[in-house]
Design a protein around this motif. Structure first.
Motif, short mmCIF file in Angstrom:
data_model
loop_
_atom_site.label_atom_id
_atom_site.label_comp_id
_atom_site.label_asym_id
_atom_site.label_seq_id
_atom_site.Cartn_x
_atom_site.Cartn_y
_atom_site.Cartn_z
N LEU A 116 63.84 -24.66 16.68
CA LEU A 116 62.52 -25.06 16.21
C LEU A 116 62.04 -26.39 15.80
O LEU A 116 61.03 -26.93 16.18
CB LEU A 116 62.01 -23.90 15.02
N TRP A 129 62.39 -28.77 19.00
CA TRP A 129 61.51 -28.85 20.15
C TRP A 129 60.00 -29.01 19.68
O TRP A 129 59.27 -28.63 20.38
CB TRP A 129 61.93 -27.65 20.88
N LEU A 130 59.58 -28.68 18.25
CA LEU A 130 58.48 -28.24 17.77
C LEU A 130 57.41 -29.17 18.19
O LEU A 130 56.37 -29.00 18.82
CB LEU A 130 58.33 -28.01 16.51
N TYR A 147 56.98 -29.31 22.08
CA TYR A 147 56.15 -28.17 22.61
C TYR A 147 54.36 -28.30 22.28
O TYR A 147 53.93 -28.15 23.14
CB TYR A 147 56.61 -26.94 21.78
N SER A 195 50.56 -33.21 16.41
CA SER A 195 51.83 -32.36 16.51
C SER A 195 52.91 -32.88 15.62
O SER A 195 53.67 -32.04 15.24
CB SER A 195 52.32 -32.71 17.96
N GLN A 236 54.84 -30.73 12.09
CA GLN A 236 56.22 -30.54 11.44
C GLN A 236 56.37 -30.74 10.11
O GLN A 236 56.96 -30.12 9.37
CB GLN A 236 57.19 -31.48 12.31
N PHE A 272 56.40 -16.39 14.15
CA PHE A 272 56.86 -17.25 15.28
C PHE A 272 56.26 -16.64 16.54
O PHE A 272 55.64 -17.17 17.40
CB PHE A 272 58.52 -17.03 15.29
N VAL A 323 52.23 -21.54 12.17
CA VAL A 323 53.28 -22.56 11.77
C VAL A 323 53.58 -22.52 10.45
O VAL A 323 54.79 -22.67 9.80
CB VAL A 323 52.68 -24.05 12.31
N ILE A 344 60.40 -22.45 24.69
CA ILE A 344 60.41 -22.03 23.33
C ILE A 344 60.51 -20.60 23.14
O ILE A 344 60.79 -20.08 22.00
CB ILE A 344 59.16 -22.91 22.73
#
Length: 389
Positions: free
Chosen positions: A226, A229-230, A233, A245, A249, A287, A303, A363
């Motif tokens: 997660l 790659w978050l 993604y 994006s 995070q 998730f 998220v 994902i």
């Protein structure tokens, strides 16, 4: 007047070291999320496909695994101070190396070096807190909260410098980690060789030890994938703009911080096995909501809720282990090292699936690991209640 040392039950002569340990895990957290934050820009700069990006994330975890195991034994040979400094320098060297070359082999080495440093920080910080705090669950949750603070701030550093060059961010974190290592060797960790207690090097045979380790294995499958790659993604799936994006995070990590602070308090007032199961079910549910929601507002909310719910799983699970394991660098290294295999395998699996089905399909594979984690948490709760009867 509130005293953190008194709250955690830390002897006066160990409080200075404990605060340095918290700062060390803060710096380690900053490094860990930086890799995911700069991965899209690095991938574009070096023309890396999804599959190899996944390999690099796994290389980081391979280094992490090697260091977690090595840092469990090297202190017996050269002492905690030297072993922590030597292995911790992997973060500094790795971050610098990845900014000067796009050679696939050297990039793999760079990510592995950062993993070596991270694994070292993870092992020594968890052991010192386990040794120092009478209120172990609170101490470990606050330790991992300090990790979350660093993880929260790091992507904002990336956002600030990426318009100039993404390379500035690794340079900044490398300098921070160098400062951390200096603080640990100056009136910090002991330079004496760690004395091995009777039976210290033996492999634990307790099923509870391995059940906890398995839970952490599947948790790290989810966390490593997660976090790695978050940002990619959200960017490649077109869910959020690039800057948003990266910021998402950080927002996730601030929710992890809030959750860990809450868990530090709640864990002293309720059954820890029940708490772990509640957190696992919520993490898995949110998730799945995150990857299936069609509304960006709902995705963002999911998220944040994933961050809160995943916050206390790792430290609270670790705190339920027998003290003879958590106070041992060998047992702690074996537990975290075995669990880290999940963090090695899953990011590469996500990358391989994404290369064939798209980033959305990649994902989504994380949900399989999370469901397995919840099943083991149920088993943990049931077996713990049977042992009490």
């Amino acid at each position: 007047m509130f005293s953190l040392g008194n709250f955690l039950g830390v002897p006066e002569n160990r409080r200075s070291l404990l605060y340095r340990i918290y700062f060390a895990f803060f710096a380690s957290g900053a490094m860990s999320t930086l890799l995911g934050a700069i991965l899209p820009e690095m991938g574009d700069a070096y023309n890396l496909d999804y599959a190899y990006r996944g390999v690099l994330l796994s290389a980081h975890q391979i280094g992490n695994l090697a260091a977690v195991i090595a840092s469990g034994f090297i202190p017996y040979l050269i002492g905690r101070k030297k072993s922590t400094f030597i292995l911790g320098m992997g973060i500094v060297l790795g971050l610098l190396l990845m900014t000067v070359t796009g050679n696939p082999i050297l990039l793999f080495l760079a990510f592995a070096l950062t993993g070596i440093g991270r694994g070292t920080m993870s092992n020594i910080t968890n052991v010192v807190v386990g040794e120092s705090c009478a209120n172990k669950a609170a101490g470990l949750n606050l330790l991992h909260a300090s990790f979350a603070v660093g993880a929260f701030l790091s992507p904002f550093i990336a956002i600030a410098v990426i318009p100039s060059t993404w390379r500035f961010a690794p340079w900044i974190i490398a300098a921070l980690m160098l400062l951390t290592l200096v603080l640990l060797i100056i009136r910090g960790l002991s330079s004496e060789r760690v004395k091995k207690e009777k039976g210290e090097g033996t492999i634990p045979r307790s099923y509870r030890f391995w059940l906890n380790t398995a839970i952490m294995f599947f948790y790290l499958c989810g966390e490593a994938s997660l976090m790695g790659w978050l940002v990619t993604y959200f960017q490649d799936a077109g869910i959020f703009p690039d800057s948003v994006s990266t910021a998402m995070q950080s927002c996730m990590w601030i929710m992890i911080l809030i959750g860990r602070l809450l868990c530090a308090v709640v864990s002293t007032r309720m059954n820890k096995n029940v708490l772990i199961l509640i957190l696992g079910i919520l993490m898995t549910s949110f998730f799945i909501l995150m990857i299936t929601a069609t509304n960006s507002v709902l995705t963002a909310a999911a998220v944040f809720l994933v961050g809160v719910s995943m916050s206390g799983i790792y430290p609270t699970t670790l705190s339920t282990m027998d003290e003879k394991y958590t106070s041992s660098t060998v047992a702690t290294g074996l537990c975290i090292g075995t669990a880290t295999i999940g963090a090695i395998l899953m990011p590469a699996i996500v990358g391989a699936v994404a290369e064939n089905t798209g980033i959305e399909g990649g994902i989504a594979t994380i949900s399989v690991a999370l469901v397995a984690m919840v099943i083991l948490m149920i088993l943990k709760l049931v077996t713990s209640r049977r042992s009490q009867n």
